[in-house]
Design a protein around this motif. Structure first.
Motif, PDB file in Angstrom:
ATOM      1  N   THR A   1       0.841  -1.223   0.097  1.00 34.04           N
ATOM      2  CA  THR A   1      -0.094   0.371  -0.132  1.00 34.04           C
ATOM      3  C   THR A   1       1.092   1.151   0.628  1.00 34.04           C
ATOM      4  OG1 THR A   1      -1.427  -1.062   0.982  1.00 34.04           O
ATOM      5  CG2 THR A   1      -2.033   0.897   1.198  1.00 34.04           C
TER       6      THR A   1
ATOM      7  N   ILE B   1       0.542   7.670  -5.744  1.00 34.82           N
ATOM      8  CA  ILE B   1      -0.853   8.321  -4.988  1.00 34.82           C
ATOM      9  C   ILE B   1      -1.025   9.664  -5.725  1.00 34.82           C
ATOM     10  CG2 ILE B   1       0.146   7.381  -2.811  1.00 34.82           C
ATOM     11  CD1 ILE B   1       1.611  10.614  -2.485  1.00 34.82           C
TER      12      ILE B   1
ATOM     13  N   VAL C   1      -4.583   9.794  -4.276  1.00 31.31           N
ATOM     14  CA  VAL C   1      -4.942   8.975  -2.920  1.00 31.31           C
ATOM     15  C   VAL C   1      -4.272   9.986  -1.942  1.00 31.31           C
ATOM     16  CG1 VAL C   1      -4.137   7.360  -0.967  1.00 31.31           C
ATOM     17  CG2 VAL C   1      -3.880   6.814  -3.347  1.00 31.31           C
TER      18      VAL C   1
ATOM     19  N   ARG D   1       1.830   1.839  -3.456  1.00 33.25           N
ATOM     20  CA  ARG D   1       0.804   2.725  -4.227  1.00 33.25           C
ATOM     21  C   ARG D   1       1.039   3.932  -4.833  1.00 33.25           C
ATOM     22  NH1 ARG D   1      -5.088   3.087  -2.456  1.00 33.25           N
ATOM     23  NH2 ARG D   1      -5.861   3.853  -4.084  1.00 33.25           N
TER      24      ARG D   1
ATOM     25  N   PRO E   1      -5.471   4.573   2.291  1.00 32.79           N
ATOM     26  CA  PRO E   1      -4.522   4.563   0.997  1.00 32.79           C
ATOM     27  C   PRO E   1      -5.147   2.609   0.866  1.00 32.79           C
ATOM     28  CG  PRO E   1      -3.147   4.610   3.186  1.00 32.79           C
ATOM     29  CD  PRO E   1      -4.217   4.695   3.214  1.00 32.79           C
TER      30      PRO E   1
ATOM     31  N   ILE F   1     -10.473   5.130  -3.539  1.00 30.35           N
ATOM     32  CA  ILE F   1     -10.199   6.366  -3.919  1.00 30.35           C
ATOM     33  C   ILE F   1     -11.876   7.575  -4.808  1.00 30.35           C
ATOM     34  CG2 ILE F   1      -9.857   8.400  -6.012  1.00 30.35           C
ATOM     35  CD1 ILE F   1      -6.959   6.425  -4.983  1.00 30.35           C
TER      36      ILE F   1
END
Length: 876
Positions: free
Chosen positions: A534, A539, A677, A537, A681, A685
């Motif tokens: 995560t 953003i 994000v 990830r 997270p 979204i």
């Protein structure tokens, strides 16, 4: 044959009335006499003599029996003299077998220490909000918003709800309190200025929360120009002087008078950070909310204390449609259907998660998880005791045989072995207390708690002693029942053999130990991989060097342009902008937007964020379609920039140029940015719209620090510039990196604690394995010596002694891997963005367990293989 046997009724009589502890001894003597009588006077007379002898031994016919029973009253094996004897023998056995004793005590102490730490953590979790005397009757009014067939759960309410509950449903409530959310204004007294977190609350709040007043009274909030301070905040402003009646300012705007000081709320309260309470009317009338907000707002929170005789569930059902009845006819457009309910204070902390209108738990899953882990770690330690005790059974078989032959009954032997396990448990308990005292500060740091051992609490000691007794009884149960069952005749004749099946329970327990340990290891690896997955990830913007500073006063916001120009001129910042929220948090949700192709009756809900023109350049977002905001275009004040999720949500094929009606005017989409994000997270979204601020809603400055300037130098320069434009406002800032990392704190704590427990579990398992390997090597000393004489190599002997343990660990892997796959797969379902369960995780955990096993066993195996065979054979 029947004539040669004593009369059965006499045996039955002896078993019923014989003094406890003497049955075997007397029966043996009588059988010897009976055999003698049969050979001398014949079977018939022998039977009569046998019966007469039995009758003479029964009270009140036997004086010696009565005398002995008076000296040792029933039950014989619980007499204080016998208990002292048990403890003395148990202590001697511990001292005699130092290695096994150390493994038992160290393993049990570690398991008990882990269980105690987890017990303290669970107690702390379960005790949240119990500080408030009315915690079982306090609740927060929440609402389910039914939107497009789905249900969202909010804790925010309309301004008018408090009045509605008071006047329409008043008989159900003792208190109804409207409050703001947590606010962080600047409190000032002279030159002292601090940004403190507090709330604006209605006057009944101190009574409902049962605040402990140190100065003043709970009624202080009835004055709309007053304020209540926590003890620590009052001391920071007034030192040791009496603050009552002293004046202070909120945000350099509202002048208020200190009406009371309350004791700081403990960490175990949902209101622990409540540094001050200001009057509700000061906010509502001061900002004019009472005149400009209708039922459509959801800006505030509502807390209630139900009436003394009211039922929480019935009151919750009664107010369900209280808001819906007020809002359903306010607009021709289909509104969100709102259904209210009460969320009890006792469930706020542990049951705070809702999914599609259903309470799905929350931190309670961690309580269960840690509780199960603690129980398993303690079980592993108990298994060590059982394994080592039963493994040494053959060595203690002669002891059992001799004891039984001289008259000990099974209950006495069970008491003896239980006394040994209880002695080990109490020694381990003392050591565990020491371990907990030493490790509790570190545990608090990892867990984010402020727990302490409650030395003065009788319940702690009662629970601890009861816990130790239970542990000792569980750990000693199998050895006591198993060892006490040995037949004395076989043992003393040397014909007793434990047999192949005797090792089955030990092997099963070893398999359980390593299955639990491997499951914990796999779980720990997956938790850390999920966190890292995560974190990695994308953003949608750059966090490096991005600074966020709250703009707390109108003076700072009005001087933004001059402030921005000076920051850029110092070259410590490469770009500066303002926004409604930080880049790492979302804005306000707004519904009722209109656009071409919007489905009829669709209840929309988008996040809207007010920004200045340079916001995109400051955070370095990625434009996918169209263009960014620019001062060169005078029409951008009526422009929207959507994220990819908003484009998908609105169904636009070519979004640039599309028009959206919002806030009473028409906006044109000028660009689309990559999804960012901005919230958790772990969550999807949400559709987000960015627009140029024309409503004075930008409350944060965003600064991109020059990468060629050190952070400390840049912060010093930025602070000096901010103080120049507003010397009355404390300088506060947050780095986007730090703010983003804070979103992983809960999961990281889970991972750290789980890793600690996994290491301890494997350590305890290896302690037991080491003890068993030592015993097996000792037991096979003669075999090893013979094999070496016949030419066996060290490697072949190592393989001989290690293969059984490796097989057990392989079986544990076969159990642990599918179990861990199921458990962690279920856990990962809670996350929208989750890591895949790769095969190598399970392979690595199994391989690691095998390596640790071989390292543990190899020491004893190689040591036994290297012994001179002459000594091995002589030892036998």
């Amino acid at each position: 044959m029947a004539a040669r046997r004593p009369p059965r009724w006499a045996d039955w009589l002896l078993s019923r009335f014989c003094p406890v502890g003497m049955e075997d001894e007397l029966l043996g003597d009588l059988l010897e006499m009976y055999a003698y009588w049969v050979s001398t006077v014949g079977p018939s007379k022998a039977r009569w003599r046998y019966a007469l002898a039995v009758i003479r031994l029964i009270r009140p016919f036997s004086g010696t029996t009565v005398k002995q029973s008076t000296e040792y009253p029933q039950p014989f094996f619980l007499h204080p003299v016998m208990i002292r004897n048990y403890i003395k023998i148990a202590f001697r056995n511990l001292v005699k077998n130092k290695v096994y004793s150390f493994i038992n005590v160290a393993g049990l102490a570690t398991g008990m220490a882990v269980a105690m730490l987890i017990g303290l953590w669970i107690w702390d979790e379960l005790s949240v909000n119990t500080y408030h005397q009315n915690h079982d009757r306090i609740a927060q009014v929440m609402q389910h918003q039914i939107i497009n067939g789905g249900i969202e759960t909010w804790d925010s309410q309309a301004l008018q709800l408090g009045h509605e509950l008071h006047h329409t449903y008043g008989s159900n409530f003792k208190h109804v309190v409207m409050t703001s959310g947590a606010v962080f204004p600047i409190l000032s007294v002279g030159d002292r200025k601090f940004a403190k977190g507090g709330r604006f609350m209605e006057p009944a709040a101190p009574d409902m929360l049962t605040l402990t007043m140190l100065k003043g009274t709970r009624a202080g909030l009835r004055d709309p120009n007053s304020i209540l301070l926590s003890e620590s905040v009052a001391r920071s402003f007034f030192d040791d002087a009496d603050p009552i009646g002293k004046l202070m300012k909120i945000d350099n705007d509202w002048a208020v008078k200190v009406a009371g000081v309350y004791k700081d709320l403990p960490p175990g309260s949902s209101f622990a950070e409540l540094a001050f309470i200001a009057p509700w009317d000061l906010l509502i009338k001061g900002e004019g909310y009472d005149k400009k907000l209708g039922w459509g707002n959801n800006w505030f929170q509502t807390f209630v204390q139900i009436a003394d005789r009211a039922d929480m569930n019935k009151v919750s059902a009664a107010i369900r449609l209280a808001k819906w009845e007020r809002v359903k006819n306010l607009t021709s457009e289909a509104p969100f259907r709102a259904e209210l309910f009460l969320h009890p204070m006792n469930r706020w902390h542990l049951y705070g998660d809702f999914r599609n209108g259903v309470n799905v738990g929350g931190r309670i899953q961690f309580v269960w998880m840690y509780g199960i882990i603690g129980a398993f770690v303690l079980l592993l330690a108990c298994i060590n005791f059982m394994n080592l005790s039963t493994a040494r059974s053959e060595k203690r078989a002669k002891e059992v045989g001799i004891r039984k032959s001289v008259g000990s009954v099974r209950s006495q032997l069970i008491s003896q072995f239980y006394s040994e396990s209880l002695l080990v448990a109490f020694v381990a308990f003392a050591l565990a207390i020491l371990l907990v005292s030493l490790t509790l500060p570190l545990f608090n740091d990892v867990a984010g708690k402020k727990m302490a051992i409650q030395w003065a609490n009788p319940l702690f000691w009662l629970a601890g002693i009861g816990f130790t007794l239970l542990t000792g009884l569980i750990a000693g149960s199998y050895p006591a029942l198993y060892l006490s069952s040995f037949a004395p005749v076989k043992v003393l004749k040397g014909t007793f053999k434990a047999g192949r099946l005797a090792a089955v329970p030990r092997k099963a327990l070893v398999v359980i130990q390593f299955a639990v340990s491997i499951t914990l290891i796999i779980g720990t690896i997956i938790v850390f991989r999920q966190i890292q997955h995560t974190k990695n990830r994308p953003i949608g913007f750059s966090r490096a060097g991005l600074l966020s500073i709250p703009m707390k006063t109108d003076e700072v916001r009005s001087g933004y342009e001059a402030l921005r120009n000076e920051l850029l001129s110092t070259r410590t910042a490469v770009e500066v902008s303002q926004s409604e929220t930080q880049a790492t948090s979302a804005g306000i949700t707004n519904g009722g937007l209109r656009w071409r192709g919007k489905p009829e009756g669709m209840q929309d809900e988008q996040v809207t964020v007010a920004v200045t023109h340079e916001f995109g350049k400051t955070i370095d977002w990625e434009i996918k379609v169209g263009r960014d905001f620019s001062r060169a275009f005078g029409t951008d004040s009526s422009g929207f920039i959507l994220n990819e999720e908003a484009v998908k949500y609105m169904g636009f094929k070519a979004p640039v140029g599309e028009q959206i009606n919002a806030f009473g005017r028409t906006y044109t989409v000028i660009g689309v940015v990559k999804n960012m994000v901005m919230e958790s997270p772990y969550n999807p979204i949400r559709p987000t719209i960015f627009y140029i601020d024309t409503f004075n809603r930008t409350f944060y400055s965003n600064i991109r620090i020059n990468p060629n300037v050190s952070a400390s130098e840049a912060l010093s320069s930025i602070e000096a510039t901010f103080r120049k434009y507003n010397p009355n406002t404390p300088f506060e800032y947050k780095f986007a990196d730090d703010d983003y990392d804070a979103k992983f704190r809960a999961e990281e704590r889970i991972g750290k604690l789980a890793s600690c427990f996994a290491v301890l579990a494997i350590l305890i398992s290896c302690l037991g394995l080491f003890g068993l390997a030592s015993f097996v090597a000792q037991q096979r000393t003669k075999e090893i010596g013979i094999r070496k004489v016949l030419g066996a190599s060290v490697s072949s002997l190592w393989q001989l002694l290690s293969k059984d343990f490796v097989a057990l660990v392989l079986i544990a892997c076969l159990i642990a891997i599918p179990l861990a796959y199921y458990l962690m797969g279920s856990w990962l379902q809670n996350y929208t963005y989750r890591v895949n369960l790769s095969w190598w995780i399970f392979a690595a955990a199994g391989l690691g367990a095998l390596v640790v096993t071989l390292l543990t066993v190899s020491y004893q195996s190689i040591k036994a293989a290297l012994i001179n065979p002459v000594k091995s054979l002589r030892a036998e």
